[in-house]
Every structure is written in structure tokens, then in C-alpha cells.
Design a protein around this motif. Structure first.
Motif, PDB file in Angstrom:
ATOM      1  N   ARG A 211       0.817  -1.217   0.000  1.00 17.83           N
ATOM      2  CA  ARG A 211       0.000   0.000   0.000  1.00 17.83           C
ATOM      3  C   ARG A 211       0.851   1.266   0.000  1.00 17.83           C
ATOM      4  O   ARG A 211       0.320   2.353   0.208  1.00 17.83           O
ATOM      5  N   GLU A 212       2.142   1.086  -0.192  1.00 20.26           N
ATOM      6  CA  GLU A 212       3.067   2.233  -0.227  1.00 20.26           C
ATOM      7  C   GLU A 212       2.936   3.086   1.036  1.00 20.26           C
ATOM      8  O   GLU A 212       2.926   4.313   0.985  1.00 20.26           O
ATOM      9  N   SER A 213       2.825   2.379   2.149  1.00 24.48           N
ATOM     10  CA  SER A 213       2.817   3.006   3.465  1.00 24.48           C
ATOM     11  C   SER A 213       4.169   2.750   4.101  1.00 24.48           C
ATOM     12  O   SER A 213       4.629   1.614   4.167  1.00 24.48           O
ATOM     13  N   THR A 214       4.817   3.795   4.580  1.00 22.82           N
ATOM     14  CA  THR A 214       6.103   3.624   5.257  1.00 22.82           C
ATOM     15  C   THR A 214       5.857   3.109   6.672  1.00 22.82           C
ATOM     16  O   THR A 214       5.094   3.709   7.428  1.00 22.82           O
ATOM     17  N   ALA A 215       6.470   1.985   7.008  1.00 22.26           N
ATOM     18  CA  ALA A 215       6.291   1.373   8.323  1.00 22.26           C
ATOM     19  C   ALA A 215       7.465   1.726   9.236  1.00 22.26           C
ATOM     20  O   ALA A 215       8.631   1.666   8.822  1.00 22.26           O
ATOM     21  N   TYR A 216       7.156   2.081  10.479  1.00 24.65           N
ATOM     22  CA  TYR A 216       8.160   2.419  11.485  1.00 24.65           C
ATOM     23  C   TYR A 216       8.008   1.430  12.633  1.00 24.65           C
ATOM     24  O   TYR A 216       6.943   1.330  13.242  1.00 24.65           O
ATOM     25  N   LEU A 217       9.075   0.696  12.931  1.00 24.38           N
ATOM     26  CA  LEU A 217       9.003  -0.442  13.846  1.00 24.38           C
ATOM     27  C   LEU A 217       9.697  -0.154  15.174  1.00 24.38           C
ATOM     28  O   LEU A 217      10.836   0.346  15.189  1.00 24.38           O
ATOM     29  N   LEU A 218       8.999  -0.483  16.263  1.00 28.14           N
ATOM     30  CA  LEU A 218       9.615  -0.419  17.575  1.00 28.14           C
ATOM     31  C   LEU A 218      10.726  -1.456  17.654  1.00 28.14           C
ATOM     32  O   LEU A 218      10.530  -2.626  17.339  1.00 28.14           O
ATOM     33  N   GLY A 219      11.909  -1.017  18.057  1.00 28.42           N
ATOM     34  CA  GLY A 219      13.066  -1.897  18.119  1.00 28.42           C
ATOM     35  C   GLY A 219      13.994  -1.736  16.939  1.00 28.42           C
ATOM     36  O   GLY A 219      15.147  -2.174  16.990  1.00 28.42           O
ATOM     37  N   GLU A 220      13.499  -1.082  15.876  1.00 27.50           N
ATOM     38  CA  GLU A 220      14.334  -0.828  14.707  1.00 27.50           C
ATOM     39  C   GLU A 220      14.407   0.664  14.383  1.00 27.50           C
ATOM     40  O   GLU A 220      15.482   1.257  14.402  1.00 27.50           O
ATOM     41  N   ASN A 221      13.253   1.280  14.123  1.00 30.10           N
ATOM     42  CA  ASN A 221      13.238   2.697  13.771  1.00 30.10           C
ATOM     43  C   ASN A 221      13.129   3.601  14.988  1.00 30.10           C
ATOM     44  O   ASN A 221      13.492   4.772  14.925  1.00 30.10           O
ATOM     45  N   THR A 223      13.228   3.217  19.595  1.00 29.94           N
ATOM     46  CA  THR A 223      13.475   2.292  20.702  1.00 29.94           C
ATOM     47  C   THR A 223      13.093   2.927  22.033  1.00 29.94           C
ATOM     48  O   THR A 223      12.984   4.148  22.151  1.00 29.94           O
ATOM     49  N   VAL A 224      12.908   2.070  23.026  1.00 25.36           N
ATOM     50  CA  VAL A 224      12.665   2.545  24.375  1.00 25.36           C
ATOM     51  C   VAL A 224      13.365   1.594  25.332  1.00 25.36           C
ATOM     52  O   VAL A 224      13.425   0.384  25.092  1.00 25.36           O
ATOM     53  N   ALA A 225      13.937   2.159  26.391  1.00 31.18           N
ATOM     54  CA  ALA A 225      14.599   1.345  27.414  1.00 31.18           C
ATOM     55  C   ALA A 225      14.138   1.822  28.776  1.00 31.18           C
ATOM     56  O   ALA A 225      14.056   3.032  29.025  1.00 31.18           O
ATOM     57  N   GLN A 226      13.822   0.867  29.653  1.00 30.71           N
ATOM     58  CA  GLN A 226      13.417   1.228  31.003  1.00 30.71           C
ATOM     59  C   GLN A 226      14.635   1.325  31.892  1.00 30.71           C
ATOM     60  O   GLN A 226      15.501   0.451  31.887  1.00 30.71           O
ATOM     61  N   GLN A 227      14.705   2.401  32.675  1.00 34.47           N
ATOM     62  CA  GLN A 227      15.817   2.632  33.573  1.00 34.47           C
ATOM     63  C   GLN A 227      15.551   2.017  34.941  1.00 34.47           C
ATOM     64  O   GLN A 227      14.431   1.588  35.253  1.00 34.47           O
ATOM     65  N   ARG A 228      16.576   1.953  35.773  1.00 35.43           N
ATOM     66  CA  ARG A 228      16.437   1.316  37.089  1.00 35.43           C
ATOM     67  C   ARG A 228      15.388   1.992  37.957  1.00 35.43           C
ATOM     68  O   ARG A 228      14.745   1.346  38.779  1.00 35.43           O
ATOM     69  N   ASP A 229      15.197   3.288  37.789  1.00 34.02           N
ATOM     70  CA  ASP A 229      14.214   3.993  38.614  1.00 34.02           C
ATOM     71  C   ASP A 229      12.799   3.876  38.053  1.00 34.02           C
ATOM     72  O   ASP A 229      11.861   4.481  38.581  1.00 34.02           O
ATOM     73  N   GLY A 230      12.618   3.083  36.983  1.00 33.01           N
ATOM     74  CA  GLY A 230      11.301   2.899  36.393  1.00 33.01           C
ATOM     75  C   GLY A 230      10.964   3.866  35.291  1.00 33.01           C
ATOM     76  O   GLY A 230       9.925   3.728  34.639  1.00 33.01           O
ATOM     77  N   SER A 231      11.806   4.860  35.067  1.00 31.80           N
ATOM     78  CA  SER A 231      11.557   5.814  33.992  1.00 31.80           C
ATOM     79  C   SER A 231      11.973   5.204  32.653  1.00 31.80           C
ATOM     80  O   SER A 231      12.596   4.137  32.599  1.00 31.80           O
ATOM     81  N   GLY A 232      11.626   5.868  31.568  1.00 33.14           N
ATOM     82  CA  GLY A 232      11.932   5.364  30.240  1.00 33.14           C
ATOM     83  C   GLY A 232      12.840   6.306  29.477  1.00 33.14           C
ATOM     84  O   GLY A 232      12.847   7.523  29.700  1.00 33.14           O
ATOM     85  N   HIS A 233      13.601   5.724  28.563  1.00 36.05           N
ATOM     86  CA  HIS A 233      14.499   6.496  27.696  1.00 36.05           C
ATOM     87  C   HIS A 233      14.104   6.191  26.257  1.00 36.05           C
ATOM     88  O   HIS A 233      14.213   5.048  25.792  1.00 36.05           O
ATOM     89  N   TYR A 234      13.603   7.193  25.547  1.00 30.53           N
ATOM     90  CA  TYR A 234      13.065   7.017  24.196  1.00 30.53           C
ATOM     91  C   TYR A 234      14.018   7.621  23.170  1.00 30.53           C
ATOM     92  O   TYR A 234      14.401   8.792  23.280  1.00 30.53           O
ATOM     93  N   ILE A 235      14.412   6.805  22.193  1.00 35.86           N
ATOM     94  CA  ILE A 235      15.160   7.312  21.035  1.00 35.86           C
ATOM     95  C   ILE A 235      14.262   7.100  19.825  1.00 35.86           C
ATOM     96  O   ILE A 235      13.984   5.961  19.425  1.00 35.86           O
ATOM     97  N   GLY A 236      13.782   8.205  19.277  1.00 32.42           N
ATOM     98  CA  GLY A 236      12.775   8.121  18.242  1.00 32.42           C
ATOM     99  C   GLY A 236      13.275   8.441  16.853  1.00 32.42           C
ATOM    100  O   GLY A 236      14.472   8.371  16.556  1.00 32.42           O
ATOM    101  N   LEU A 237      12.342   8.799  16.007  1.00 32.85           N
ATOM    102  CA  LEU A 237      12.653   9.128  14.623  1.00 32.85           C
ATOM    103  C   LEU A 237      13.475  10.410  14.556  1.00 32.85           C
ATOM    104  O   LEU A 237      14.386  10.535  13.744  1.00 32.85           O
TER     105      LEU A 237
END
Length: 435
Positions: A211-221, A223-237
Motif C-alpha cells: 500500500r506504499e505506506s512507510t512502516a516504522y518499527l519499535l526496536g528498529e526505527n 526504541t525505548v529502554a526502562q531505567q532502574r528507577d522505572g523511567s523510560g528512555h526514548y530514542i525516536g525518529l
């Protein structure tokens, strides 16, 4: 003019002899109602699990950014109006009455018969247009391809997860279910895909390519990582956001939040949002009945997990919440769910089970549930859900815990017993508006 309850009774009584999934009816109804879904942009969210949380994160962040957002979700826990949010409150009873009456006046002369969910969808889309929302966040009801909400052409399509559920309607394999949920992918509309197994991901990516839709995948395009204090670290597009704190409990919610963030990045040109607003929205998000603690002495945890994937997620989260407490379980489930796989997951955590029946025609017979739990732990039946919950609360010491799970309908029936703080702000605003 019908009353509010009479209006709801009419909606629930609509023809549902068989699940006849198709888009023609709802499309024709919307056209007769002036095509309200074309009057605002939308974000469309599907998935076996996580779609409600992801939609809630999107709605909360857009609201924090000052946009008048609409939110359509299902099912409700206590009040039908939970399904349709307009700005910072629910749709009012009068808006439900007037909306259903207006829709009936248009479709009944044309001989169009809608299912209950189709009527709810038309009501929501019409209410969003009437309220002049800036943007609507719309959760798929069932599947995707033939779901009533799939008349939308959104800014972004989001698919959170794929698991075995609703096999009678969606297919018996992960690949078949992925194809149904991938039906919301639209030509030239970007698609965000959450964390899932490779088989599901490939099916969705294949549909996106077709369908010529660009797909963006969690873990590839992104990412998110949970820190020890329960917070999250997001690296996005484009975005990088550290120390993100969420209003929803559970490690898995970081995946849902990241999926919502990627969708917002893709919609950023239309709906700009700054980092402060993102943080405020993620922290303010509320989604009642999902790993929700409603009492501390004893500890009472409500969760609507109703399929094996959701139950596995819940069981993984429980040790950190229970901290060694003994646990009693209140359990009910719909008979069309693969509930037998849930019991071995729950059994190692509990010392006792009470099984009950919710007020739904699809509710499983508690006698079958009792027999399934019996090899694992002491179990007995209390037919009424609220009576069962009161019994457990009265018999559980303050240093132990009660887990209520198996069905969102069960959570909804017992929810009023706990003075639901998550709903109080909405209820108070609604009462103030109608006083």
C-alpha cells in the motif's frame, strides 16, 4: 424523546443475531449524517493488546499540548459515556440522546440497520464533529480490516501488538490475525508497528509495502529502554527523551508509550508538541482497570487481562507489586476466550480462587471455572460478582492481596465498590457541566 437509559437500551438491542462484519453499512450511515469523520484528522490505533493504553497516551499528550482532542475507546467499565471523550470530559447523557435520535432519523428511512458498535462509532464520529475537535484518537473495536472505525483515512495508523484473540472472527493463526489488524494500513499513510514477533511484523510490513505506506518499527526505527528507577528512555525518529515517567503502571507500558510517541512524531507537522507537553501528557494518562491498585490494605489489584498474551504480561508484573504477599483471586471470563491457558499462569501466584459470573450473555459457567482451578488451589463459587468481591475483601487480612482479573466486564462490575479515583475528575467535571 427517549430517556438516556431508553436510548442505551435501543443501542444494545440493535440487530446482532450474527457478527456480520462489513463497512458498507457504517459508511452509508455516516454519509447520510454528513460524513462527520471527514471534518477532523484522526489517529487510528489497532492491536490485540495495548491499543487502549496507546490511544490514551496519544489523547493525553495532545490534550496537554492544548489541542481539543476526541477519544473513542471500548468497552466501557462503568458508564457508557467513557467510550467517547470530548476535550477533558465524557460525552454528556443529553448528547448521547440527541446523537442517537439524529442518527436514527437519517438511517431508518433509508432502511439501514446498524450493529451496536456501528451505532456507537457513528455516534462518536458525529460527536467529534459537533464538538469541533482538533483531532480524534480512535481505537479499533475488533480486528481492523472490517471494523466499523476503518472508514477513516488517518494521519497515522498504529498497530500495537498481535496475539491470539477473537479467533472466531479474525482467524486461528497469528498470521491471519495480523492480516486482519493490518487492514487499517492505508495507502501512503505512515504506519507505526509496536513490539511483536517476527511473523506478525513481516505480515504487517508486507501489507505496508503493498500500500506504499512507510512502516516504522519499535526496536528498529525507534526504541525505548526502562531505567532502574522505572523511567523510560526514548530514542525516536527525531526525538530523544530521557527520564520519561508514565501515569500507567507496568513495564510493558513503556512500549505503548514509545509507540504513541512515534505516532506523534509522524503527526508533528500537523500537531506540533513540545517536550514539556509530552512529559505532562505521559504522566497524566489514566486508563482505569489496567493493573490498577484501588486499595492498599489489603492490596487490591484490578486488571482486565482477558487473553493469554495479556495474562502473561500481567503475571510478569505482579511479583514487583505483590512483594511477597499472599494472594486471593477473583476470576470470571467470557466463554469465547481461551481461558484454560490462563489458569496455569495464575495458579502459582494464588492461595485461593473465587470464581463468579458477570452479567453478560457470553459469561462462562462458574462451575467449569471451579473445576479448572480445583487441581491447583482451594476454589469456590459466588455467583454475583460484587458479592464475591465483598466476600474476598472481608476475608483477606490487611497484609495480603486480592487480584481481580479475567475480564474487563468483571472489573467494570466491581469497580464501583472502590470509589474509583481515576474516574472522579471526569465525573466531577461532567456533574459541574450539567448542574
Amino acid at each position: 424523546m427517549l430517556s438516556y437509559q431508553q436510548t442505551l437500551d435501543h443501542v444494545y438491542r440493535l440487530e446482532v443475531e450474527r457478527m456480520d462484519l462489513k463497512l458498507e453499512r457504517v459508511a452509508a450511515a455516516l454519509q447520510l449524517c454528513g460524513s462527520p469523520q471527514l471534518r477532523y484528522p484522526a489517529l487510528h490505533v489497532a492491536g490485540t493488546n495495548g491499543k487502549g493504553s496507546t490511544a490514551t497516551f496519544l489523547y493525553a499528550m495532545l490534550t496537554a499540548a492544548g489541542y481539543r482532542a476526541g477519544l473513542f475507546t471500548s468497552p466501557h467499565l462503568v458508564d457508557f459515556r467513557e467510550r467517547i471523550r470530548l476535550g477533558d470530559t465524557w460525552i454528556s447523557e443529553q448528547e448521547v440522546i440527541d446523537g442517537v435520535a439524529a442518527i436514527r432519523a437519517e438511517i431508518e428511512p433509508a432502511g439501514i440497520k446498524l450493529t451496536p458498535f456501528e451505532m456507537m462509532t457513528v455516534l462518536a464520529f458525529r460527536a467529534f464533529a459537533q464538538a469541533s475537535v482538533d483531532v480524534a484518537v480512535v481505537e479499533v473495536g475488533l480486528g481492523g480490516r472490517l471494523d466499523a472505525t476503518n472508514v477513516l483515512t488517518p494521519l497515522v495508523a498504529v498497530i500495537t501488538s498481535i496475539g491470539l484473540d477473537h479467533q472466531a472472527y479474525l482467524g486461528n493463526t497469528i498470521a491471519e490475525i495480523a492480516r486482519e489488524k493490518g487492514g487499517i494500513i492505508k495507502s501512503h499513510v505512515p504506519t507505526v508497528i509496536g513490539r511483536m514477533e517476527a511473523e506478525s511484523r513481516e505480515v504487517l510490513c508486507s501489507i505496508a509495502r503493498e500500500r506504499e505506506s512507510t512502516a516504522y518499527l519499535l526496536g528498529e526505527n525507534f526504541t525505548v529502554a526502562q531505567q532502574r528507577d522505572g523511567s523510560g528512555h526514548y530514542i525516536g525518529l527525531r526525538w530523544q527523551l530521557h527520564d520519561l515517567h508514565l501515569g500507567l503502571r507496568g513495564q510493558f507500558q513503556h512500549n505503548n508509550a514509545a509507540t504513541a510517541l512515534a505516532a506523534l512524531e509522524l503527526a508533528h507537522q500537523t500537531f506540533p508538541i513540545n517536550e514539556t507537553q509530552v512529559r505532562q501528557g505521559l504522566l497524566s494518562a489514566r486508563w482505569p482497570g489496567r493493573i490498577e491498585i484501588v486499595s492498599r490494605q489489603p492490596l487490591v489489584i484490578l486488571d482486565g487481562a482477558h487473553n493469554s498474551q495479556a495474562m502473561q504480561t500481567l503475571v510478569a508484573e505482579l511479583p514487583a507489586l505483590l512483594q511477597g504477599r499472599r494472594v486471593k483471586l477473583l476470576f470470571a471470563v467470557m466463554r469465547d476466550k481461551d481461558w484454560r491457558v490462563m489458569i496455569p499462569l495464575l495458579a502459582p501466584l494464588i492461595t485461593e480462587a473465587v470464581v463468579t459470573r458477570v452479567q453478560q450473555s457470553r459469561a462462562e459457567d462458574p462451575a467449569l471455572l471451579r473445576d479448572a482451578f480445583a487441581p491447583f488451589c482451594p476454589v469456590h463459587i459466588v455467583d454475583n460478582a460484587q458479592a464475591a468481591c465483598r466476600h474476598l475483601l472481608a476475608s483477606t487480612p490487611s497484609d495480603e492481596a486480592v487480584l481481580i482479573a479475567g475480564s474487563l466486564f468483571l472489573v467494570g462490575e466491581v469497580y464501583p465498590l472502590f470509589a474509583p479515583t481515576a474516574m472522579k475528575p471526569l465525573l466531577e467535571r461532567e456533574q459541574g457541566a450539567t448542574a
